[in-house]
Design an enzyme around this catalytic site. Structure first.
Site, mmCIF file in Angstrom:
data_model
loop_
_atom_site.group_PDB
_atom_site.id
_atom_site.type_symbol
_atom_site.label_atom_id
_atom_site.label_comp_id
_atom_site.label_asym_id
_atom_site.label_seq_id
_atom_site.Cartn_x
_atom_site.Cartn_y
_atom_site.Cartn_z
ATOM 1 N N ARG A 144 0.807 -1.087 -0.064
ATOM 2 C CA ARG A 144 -0.405 0.170 0.071
ATOM 3 C C ARG A 144 0.907 0.873 -0.273
ATOM 4 O O ARG A 144 0.374 2.080 -0.662
ATOM 5 C CB ARG A 144 -1.349 -0.199 1.624
ATOM 6 C CG ARG A 144 -2.102 -0.745 1.189
ATOM 7 C CD ARG A 144 -2.558 -0.945 2.351
ATOM 8 N NE ARG A 144 -2.751 -2.169 3.209
ATOM 9 C CZ ARG A 144 -3.621 -2.302 4.097
ATOM 10 N NH1 ARG A 144 -4.681 -1.452 4.805
ATOM 11 N NH2 ARG A 144 -2.586 -3.877 4.880
ATOM 12 N N CYS A 184 0.531 0.755 15.615
ATOM 13 C CA CYS A 184 0.122 -0.338 16.799
ATOM 14 C C CYS A 184 0.167 0.301 18.212
ATOM 15 O O CYS A 184 -0.078 -1.074 19.105
ATOM 16 C CB CYS A 184 1.238 -1.292 16.246
ATOM 17 S SG CYS A 184 3.376 -0.816 16.458
HETATM 18 P P1 NAD Z 1 -1.719 -6.505 7.298
HETATM 19 O O1 NAD Z 1 -0.794 -7.555 8.818
HETATM 20 O O2 NAD Z 1 -2.503 -6.858 6.092
HETATM 21 O O3 NAD Z 1 -0.105 -6.697 6.556
HETATM 22 C C1 NAD Z 1 1.550 -6.703 6.711
HETATM 23 C C2 NAD Z 1 2.325 -7.041 6.300
HETATM 24 O O4 NAD Z 1 2.198 -8.496 5.322
HETATM 25 C C3 NAD Z 1 2.589 -7.003 4.416
HETATM 26 O O5 NAD Z 1 3.654 -6.377 3.755
HETATM 27 C C4 NAD Z 1 1.553 -7.134 3.296
HETATM 28 O O6 NAD Z 1 1.949 -7.401 2.005
HETATM 29 C C5 NAD Z 1 1.432 -8.726 4.192
HETATM 30 N N1 NAD Z 1 0.438 -9.459 4.010
HETATM 31 C C6 NAD Z 1 -0.730 -9.350 3.953
HETATM 32 N N2 NAD Z 1 -1.999 -10.712 3.714
HETATM 33 C C7 NAD Z 1 -0.802 -11.949 3.749
HETATM 34 C C8 NAD Z 1 -1.685 -12.256 3.522
HETATM 35 N N3 NAD Z 1 -2.818 -12.866 3.489
HETATM 36 N N4 NAD Z 1 -0.069 -13.355 3.141
HETATM 37 C C9 NAD Z 1 0.490 -13.128 3.753
HETATM 38 N N5 NAD Z 1 0.873 -12.221 3.867
HETATM 39 C C10 NAD Z 1 0.813 -11.417 4.055
HETATM 40 O O7 NAD Z 1 -0.513 -5.596 8.931
HETATM 41 P P2 NAD Z 1 -1.008 -3.920 8.067
HETATM 42 O O8 NAD Z 1 -2.233 -3.057 7.729
HETATM 43 O O9 NAD Z 1 -0.197 -3.322 6.976
HETATM 44 O O10 NAD Z 1 -0.489 -3.376 9.276
HETATM 45 C C11 NAD Z 1 -1.102 -2.819 10.140
HETATM 46 C C12 NAD Z 1 -1.269 -3.276 11.717
HETATM 47 O O11 NAD Z 1 0.003 -3.779 11.743
HETATM 48 C C13 NAD Z 1 -2.579 -3.109 12.164
HETATM 49 O O12 NAD Z 1 -2.696 -4.348 12.883
HETATM 50 C C14 NAD Z 1 -0.951 -2.788 13.257
HETATM 51 O O13 NAD Z 1 -1.052 -2.755 14.628
HETATM 52 C C15 NAD Z 1 0.415 -4.190 13.336
HETATM 53 N N6 NAD Z 1 1.627 -2.920 13.370
HETATM 54 C C16 NAD Z 1 2.268 -4.054 14.710
HETATM 55 C C17 NAD Z 1 3.495 -3.292 15.236
HETATM 56 C C18 NAD Z 1 4.000 -4.092 16.122
HETATM 57 O O14 NAD Z 1 5.300 -3.702 16.338
HETATM 58 N N7 NAD Z 1 3.560 -4.761 16.526
HETATM 59 C C19 NAD Z 1 4.018 -2.823 14.457
HETATM 60 C C20 NAD Z 1 3.196 -1.613 13.527
HETATM 61 C C21 NAD Z 1 2.381 -2.125 12.705
#
Ligand code: NAD
Length: 496
Positions: free
Chosen positions: A176, A280
């Protein structure tokens, strides 16, 4: 339309194949296309990283660190470009993006200490004429998979440290907001990093699954939502990889009756609504101890929220920007509606804000919901939007029980003047990162970042000392050289 591709073996490339639109969330328009890597492209990136590994592994740590010193200087020189890239694809306001970048740069600073960090442990004379030492060796090709909400900082949590430890890296950023990672890769090359040591493949699940399945990837660092974190951790483990998978959150703040209420309200506003709540570590629930403090706090929050400004990233007077996509905005709005249907009071409703000149942007104003209860869907879920929920509790024990019972355990904070209460809270609460009058207790780069419960799958936290352990494997060597004075005979008992 501009096409964002990959960065493999020191070059950008845009192979033909599937593509996805990249939106400017402030205008609501698709302004770019990102190429979604095929299995073949991911393979190519891993092969380049694998080929670059032997020479990079043998490069002295001080020389690897020197690349990071140069990289840090380039990040500072190009800070405005990076902030603009983040703004155009993520939508966060320039002051917020600059803060994100600064926290990322601090991880590069930590990585500059590689020669010191990688010094092993040495013991002389562990036996007659025998010395022993432990050293930390790189793993090989390692991978990072990152979320949309920190397109600069979260990748910077991972690759600088992995690389100075002697590994080579394949990064799969969020599709995104894919441009920032490519820009960082170009700066690393300019800083003197040999080709192939750092590669970026843009893409979606197809690219991620290739990284999870390829035996040449030795470790996976993931940051994103909990369902995907769990999937990544399970798959990586099944394929014999080391994995740290950081997931979602629902961060509670306790406001005690003795708190400095004006300070707490200011801190809550920034921590709940900064970056549109797409952090997060965002504080999304406030547990007010006692109805008196709850009423005062809610009044103060309500009146302060009238002056909050939502808008596009270019205008630094805005407090926060749009949400990342239209779908995400609708999901957050759905949680606000469901809270109302389940009996909560929507005190400030941020739905349908008017942002002059940006009528099609994915904006949502700051929202305050009172009288939330634990069973409500909006309480159980991570909303990830500019929504602050208020719950009223009788005492600190009740507040702590709510926090401990929640599925997530990323961050939390207590506002109080009572040292004894704060000490008890920080000692006992089942959460990985705790603030005492500090709303966003994101650890500095020389500590490590990680939640508890379903906010982290794995043993080691991200960056800092845990990061060094994650990206290296320990080897212990016990050594004896032939001696002219000591001769030992045959022994069949265990050496002691
Ligand atoms: P997301 O889980 O949708 O995506 C994260 C990554 O996973 C991306 O690179 C995406 O391409 C990949 N991805 C998505 N769906 C997938 C699938 N089905 N199979 C394999 N890979 C896949 O997360 P997001 O919407 O990009 O980010 C927001 C989330 O991240 C929130 O839940 C937030 O809390 C979390 N976050 C956590 C931290 C932490 O340190 N704990 C830090 C930042 C963000």
């Amino acid at each position: 339309m501009k096409v964002v591709g990959h960065f493999i073996n020191g070059e950008t490339c845009t192979p033909k194949g599937r593509m996805q639109e990249v939106f400017n969330p402030a205008t609501g328009e698709a302004e770019k296309l990102v190429v979604l890597a095929s299995k073949q492209t991911v393979n190519e990136a891993i092969t380049c990283a694998e080929n670059a590994f032997p020479a990079w592994r043998n490069t002295p740590a001080s020389k690897r660190a020197r690349v990071m010193f140069a990289f840090k200087a380039l990040l500072e020189k190009h800070a405005d470009d990076i902030v603009a890239l983040i703004g155009a694809e993520h939508g966060k306001i320039s002051h917020d993006a600059a803060g994100e970048l600064q926290r990322g740069i601090e991880n590069v600073e930590f990585a500059c200490a590689a020669p010191q960090l990688l010094k092993g442990e040495h013991s002389k004379n562990v036996g007659p004429n025998i010395d022993a030492w432990s050293e930390y060796q790189p793993l090989g090709v390692v991978s990072g998979i990152t979320p949309f909400n920190f397109p600069a900082m979260v990748p910077l949590w991972m690759f600088p440290l992995a690389i100075v430890c002697g590994n080579t890296f394949v990064l799969k950023p969020s599709e995104r907001d894919p441009s920032c990672a490519i820009f960082l890769a170009k700066l690393l090359k300019e800083a003197g990093l040999p080709d192939g040591v750092f590669n970026v493949v843009n893409g979606d699940k197809e690219a991620v699954d290739c990284l999870l399945e390829d035996a040449r990837i030795k470790a996976v660092s993931f940051v994103g939502s909990t369902p995907i974190a769990e999937y990544i951790y399970t798959q990586a483990n099944a394929n014999g990889k080391r994995c740290q998978a950081l997931g979602g959150a629902k961060n509670h703040a306790i406001v005690m009756p003795d708190a400095d209420i004006d300070n707490a309200v200011n801190q809550l506003l920034g921590a709940a609504f900064g970056s549109s709540g797409e952090r997060c570590m965002a504080l999304s629930v406030v547990l007010a101890v006692g109805d008196d403090i709850a009423d005062i706090m809610v009044d103060k929050l309500q009146s302060a929220m009238t002056s909050l400004k939502v808008g596009a990233y270019e205008d630094a007077s805005n407090d926060f920007g749009p949400l990342i996509t239209l779908q995400h905005k609708e999901k957050v709005e759905g949680y606000i509606s469901s809270a109302a249907e389940e009996g909560a009071s929507i005190l400030v409703d941020g739905r349908n804000p008017h942002v002059d000149g940006f009528e099609n942007g994915f904006f949502l104003g700051a929202t305050l919901i009172d009288k939330v209860t634990p069973k409500m869907a909006s309480y159980q879920a991570e909303i990830f939007g500019p929504v602050l929920q208020v719950m009223r509790v009788k005492n600190m024990e009740e507040a702590m029980a709510l926090i401990d019972e929640h599925e997530y355990g990323n961050g939390t904070c207590i506002f109080t003047r009572d040292g004894e209460a704060a000490r008890y809270f920080s000692d006992h609460i089942q959460v990985g990162m705790v603030g005492i009058n500090v709303p966003l207790p994101v650890p500095v780069s020389y500590h490590s970042f990680g939640g508890w419960k379903r906010s982290l799958f794995g043993d080691l936290h991200a960056y800092g000392p845990d990061g060094v352990r994650f990206y290296t494997k320990r080897k212990t060597i016990t050594q004896r050289w032939p001696s002219s004075t000591i001769r030992e005979g045959v022994s069949f008992s265990f050496p002691s």
